[in-house]
Design an enzyme around this catalytic site. Sequence first.
Site, PDB file in Angstrom:
ATOM      1  CB  SER A  15      38.996  45.963  39.780  1.00 36.03           C
ATOM      2  OG  SER A  15      38.445  45.794  38.506  1.00 36.03           O
ATOM      3  CE1 TYR A  36      40.444  42.027  44.649  1.00 35.69           C
ATOM      4  CE2 TYR A  36      38.264  41.046  44.441  1.00 35.69           C
ATOM      5  CZ  TYR A  36      39.155  41.835  45.130  1.00 35.69           C
ATOM      6  OH  TYR A  36      38.774  42.434  46.310  1.00 35.69           O
ATOM      7  CG  ASP A  45      54.950  47.435  47.067  1.00 31.87           C
ATOM      8  OD1 ASP A  45      54.515  46.371  47.564  1.00 31.87           O
ATOM      9  OD2 ASP A  45      54.750  47.748  45.880  1.00 31.87           O
ATOM     10  CG  ASN A  79      29.233  44.021  45.796  1.00 31.89           C
ATOM     11  OD1 ASN A  79      28.933  42.846  45.979  1.00 31.89           O
ATOM     12  ND2 ASN A  79      29.722  44.461  44.663  1.00 31.89           N
ATOM     13  CB  ILE A 107      38.079  49.580  53.080  1.00 28.19           C
ATOM     14  CG1 ILE A 107      36.890  49.301  52.149  1.00 28.19           C
ATOM     15  CG2 ILE A 107      37.887  48.845  54.405  1.00 28.19           C
ATOM     16  CD1 ILE A 107      36.696  47.837  51.796  1.00 28.19           C
ATOM     17  CG  ASP A 131      48.061  53.274  50.082  1.00 29.36           C
ATOM     18  OD1 ASP A 131      48.380  53.294  48.876  1.00 29.36           O
ATOM     19  OD2 ASP A 131      46.939  52.925  50.489  1.00 29.36           O
TER      20      ASP A 131
END
Length: 311
Positions: A82, A145, A57, A174, A13, A32
């Site tokens: 996840s 999560y 981080d 989703n 994303i 990232d």
Amino acid sequence: MPTALVTGVAGFIGSNLADALLDRGYTVRGIDNFETGREQNLSALTTDDDFTFHEGDIRNADAMAEITAGVDYVFHQAAVPSVPRSVDDPVTSTDANCTGTATVLNAAREANVDTAVVASSSSVYGSTDQLPKVESMESQPESPYALSKFYTEKLALQFSDLYDIDTAALRYFNIFGPRQDPNGDYAAVIPKFISLMLDGERPVIYGDGEQSRDFTFIDNAVQANILAAEGDATGEAFNVGCGGRVTVNELVDTLNDILDTDIDPIYDDPRPGDVRHSHADISKAEDLLDYEPEVGFEAGLERTIPYYRDA
């Protein structure tokens, strides 16, 4: 033009969002640590002079303070995703998603950022019977999560009350599309199924396949982020979906139709923490953000498959 920071920019994303912001004329910074992001997702970004990448981080307060200075908008996409992964390893998911969010938001506050948009998840609703899911429902997160995403959005919205910063939380339903990682035990269902079926292999469905999802193409999520940042709504959570439902069995049938294959799935035991049904009521985003899904489920699959065919 404004400057935007995208956390998790090497992710599925985040990289698509950064692309869209650059096309819109933004100067974009990205961060990232490649824990779940992929370097290949940055290839289209690093050739643009208006994009700057920082490997680091988000839990590092000094790094976040440096990269956030002078930023107008923060799009916080970084997370360890996840549900199954969080059930297997709750500590990593909680640390990355909760401590990371607090660090990102505090850096945004100290940098006097105009707006911070954070990625939440439809998993915060849990397995309640009510459909479609509406933002006023009580949240019932059923996995580490989901709980970390509940914390993410609550902290962001709290910042709009405590500090001079606009915030919005987007509950993704989703999201799928090009650049989503199809590999590994925790891969999302659509990229994993496409990759397997392109190779003539049978996908594994956990449960009876009648669980349903509001599968939402990436362009819709990108649109929602930009509308939330540039709009007037603040301190609000919004569903980001298409407002429909597709079962996992129907997903396989549709992929068979598009791919001109006849592959039967393998059925296995349900996974703990998985929500039975997700279906977004998107009326709040439509009313307050002028959000309107641009790409439907089947059209999104047709745009997604070539990426994995060429991979």
